[in-house]
Structures are given as C-alpha cells and as structure tokens.
Design a protein around this motif. Structure first.
Motif, PDB file in Angstrom:
ATOM      1  N   TYR A  79      -2.179  -1.006  -5.454  1.00 35.01           N
ATOM      2  CA  TYR A  79      -2.913  -1.506  -4.285  1.00 35.01           C
ATOM      3  C   TYR A  79      -4.386  -1.115  -4.368  1.00 35.01           C
ATOM      4  O   TYR A  79      -5.285  -1.929  -4.103  1.00 35.01           O
ATOM      5  CB  TYR A  79      -2.284  -0.949  -3.013  1.00 35.01           C
ATOM      6  N   GLY A  80      -4.672   0.138  -4.767  1.00 39.63           N
ATOM      7  CA  GLY A  80      -6.054   0.579  -4.897  1.00 39.63           C
ATOM      8  C   GLY A  80      -6.801  -0.195  -5.972  1.00 39.63           C
ATOM      9  O   GLY A  80      -7.969  -0.561  -5.791  1.00 39.63           O
ATOM     10  N   ALA A 105       0.825  -1.208   0.000  1.00 34.18           N
ATOM     11  CA  ALA A 105       0.000   0.000   0.000  1.00 34.18           C
ATOM     12  C   ALA A 105       0.856   1.254   0.000  1.00 34.18           C
ATOM     13  O   ALA A 105       0.486   2.269  -0.595  1.00 34.18           O
ATOM     14  CB  ALA A 105      -0.929  -0.008   1.209  1.00 34.18           C
ATOM     15  N   PRO A 111       0.781   2.552  -4.282  1.00 32.87           N
ATOM     16  CA  PRO A 111      -0.599   2.906  -3.888  1.00 32.87           C
ATOM     17  C   PRO A 111      -1.622   2.704  -5.004  1.00 32.87           C
ATOM     18  O   PRO A 111      -2.736   2.247  -4.738  1.00 32.87           O
ATOM     19  CB  PRO A 111      -0.479   4.375  -3.482  1.00 32.87           C
ATOM     20  N   TRP A 112      -1.266   3.049  -6.269  1.00 32.66           N
ATOM     21  CA  TRP A 112      -2.223   2.883  -7.359  1.00 32.66           C
ATOM     22  C   TRP A 112      -2.520   1.409  -7.607  1.00 32.66           C
ATOM     23  O   TRP A 112      -3.675   1.015  -7.806  1.00 32.66           O
ATOM     24  CB  TRP A 112      -1.684   3.534  -8.636  1.00 32.66           C
ATOM     25  N   THR A 131      -7.543  -3.691  -4.710  1.00 30.18           N
ATOM     26  CA  THR A 131      -8.626  -3.663  -3.726  1.00 30.18           C
ATOM     27  C   THR A 131      -9.985  -3.514  -4.403  1.00 30.18           C
ATOM     28  O   THR A 131     -10.960  -4.191  -4.041  1.00 30.18           O
ATOM     29  CB  THR A 131      -8.407  -2.502  -2.742  1.00 30.18           C
TER      30      THR A 131
END
Length: 256
Positions: free
Chosen positions: A234-235, A227, A231-232, A238
């Motif tokens: 991981y997003g 994360a 971050p991208w 998710t």
C-alpha cells in the motif's frame, strides 16, 4: 397523537428486527448499521425503549442512562515540562482497551440519579466509566481527578468522540423513552455496544444491550483492507501514485 405515534413506531421497529428484550425493557435502534463512504460527515441513530409498566409504576420516577461504547483501543497521554526554554515529555501513561467512542445520554444529570458509589459500580456517567491504565508494572483504574485521565478525556472530547448529555434521554410517554445517538464523521469503524440502564429511587432496576456496527463499504473498505493487510504494498502504491501525479502536473503546466 404523538404519544400514540411513538409507541407504534417502536413496535414496528421491534417487529422489523434489531431489538433487544429483557424482563423489564424492550429496546430498538432506528438502524443497526452505519456505513461510511467517501462523503460521510456523520449520522444519527435513534434509540427507542419501552419499560415494563409493572416496573415503571414505582413510587419514585424512572431514570434512564444510555452508554454507547465503541471498539477498544490503546492510547498514551504525556505530561510535558519546560526544560531550558523548550517543552519536553517527562512522563506518560498508557490507557489499555479504552473505548474509542464513548457517549453517555441520561434523562437527567447522573449525580442526581444515584449515589456516587452506585454510579461508579454501574459505570454510569463519563467520569464513572473504567479506563484501565498501565502504571509501571501495575494496571489500575484511577480516581476521576487523575491528571492523566483528565488529559485523556479532554483529548477525546475535543475530537468529538467522548461526550455526556444529561438531557439526552426523553420520555415521550410514561413508559416510553428515546435517545439520539450522534455518530461523528471521525467515528472509528467496528462493533459498538449500546447499554441501557434504568434506575428507581437511586437503585438499578433493569439493564438491556444492543449492538451497533460502523463499517466502511465499497472503495473505502477496499483501500482500508489493503492498507491493513499489505502495508508495504500500500505504501509503495501510494508513493508511485504521488510521483505519477507530480509528473503529470509537471507536463501539463510546464512553460517551454
């Protein structure tokens, strides 16, 4: 029997490592690393300390203040006012490099140990720890009664991350003390600093420090690292996982 057991336990901890030595004190933690897993709800660390008998034999009794500081973070507090029937933010203050966790444990109330000037200089006590604020273009630590500082402390105390215990240090022998440091389930990960200061007749006598680490392990650490580093990705993962769960639930519970 307990008076002999406590110093013996401390000696074993010191020999096992994870201790700090100074000219006046020997300190040790029951463990120097707290690991967070998926079912982590909190932990307790016990600090043991031995004061040099030469220093402890002063006319005035010894006092001990233990301060535990977690990793630094920035935090913003807001002041709200009612405008046309609704509450709106009208002013704010940013706290820079503030401890994410701050615990103060003492043998008695800090105000009974030393003068306000000494406590402020030694950062001994919750109200005496420096909390740097950005005020416009200036940076300063304000008086304890500052409303933004008080609001910041209230939020942290409500989260269980800031607290002060005037009877948190117990002398189990004339020169041996211990303190119990609670680590809540919401404790931030990172390096913690444990600072121990002794006082005699209102005057600082000795100082010692120890390091404590709170870390995530196994799957939790993998997820946290992903994360933070991606971050991208991981997003996206998710969101796809949520869509997949929704699709499977639709298939499993549809009525036709």
């Amino acid at each position: 029997m307990r008076r002999l057991a406590a110093p013996l336990m401390l000696l074993l901890l010191v020999l096992a490592g994870g201790d700090a030595r100074s000219a006046e004190m020997v300190l040790s933690l029951s463990k120097a690393r707290v690991t967070i897993t998926s079912n982590f709800t909190g932990d307790t660390i016990v600090l043991f300390g031995v004061i040099d008998p030469g220093e402890a034999a002063r006319p005035a009794p010894q006092d001990v203040i233990v301060t535990v500081r977690g990793p630094s973070e920035s935090f913003t507090t807001w002041r709200k006012e009612r405008f046309l029937g609704i509450w709106v933010n009208v002013d704010s203050r940013s706290f820079l490099a503030a401890p994410s966790y701050l615990a103060v444990l003492a043998s008695r109330a800090p105000e009974l140990i030393a003068s306000p000037e000494t406590l402020r200089r030694e950062q001994a006590g919750l109200d005496n720890n420096r909390l740097l604020q950005r005020i416009g273009s200036d940076y300063a630590d304000v008086v304890p009664q500052d409303p933004f500082r008080q609001a910041f402390l209230r939020v942290k105390q409500a989260q269980g991350l800031y607290f002060e215990r005037p009877a948190g240090v117990e002398f189990i022998a004339p020169n041996v003390f211990r303190a119990t440091i609670p680590i809540p389930g919401t404790a931030p990960v990172g390096a913690y600093e444990v600072v121990v200061k002794t006082f005699a007749d209102g005057t600082p006598v000795s100082r010692g420090t120890l390091s404590l680490e709170v870390a995530k392990i196994d799957f939790e650490q993998t997820v946290a690292t992903a994360a933070q580093d991606h971050p991208w990705l991981y997003g996206l993962a998710t969101a796809l996982a949520a869509l997949g769960v929704g699709f499977m639930a639709n298939v499993a519970f549809r009525r036709d």
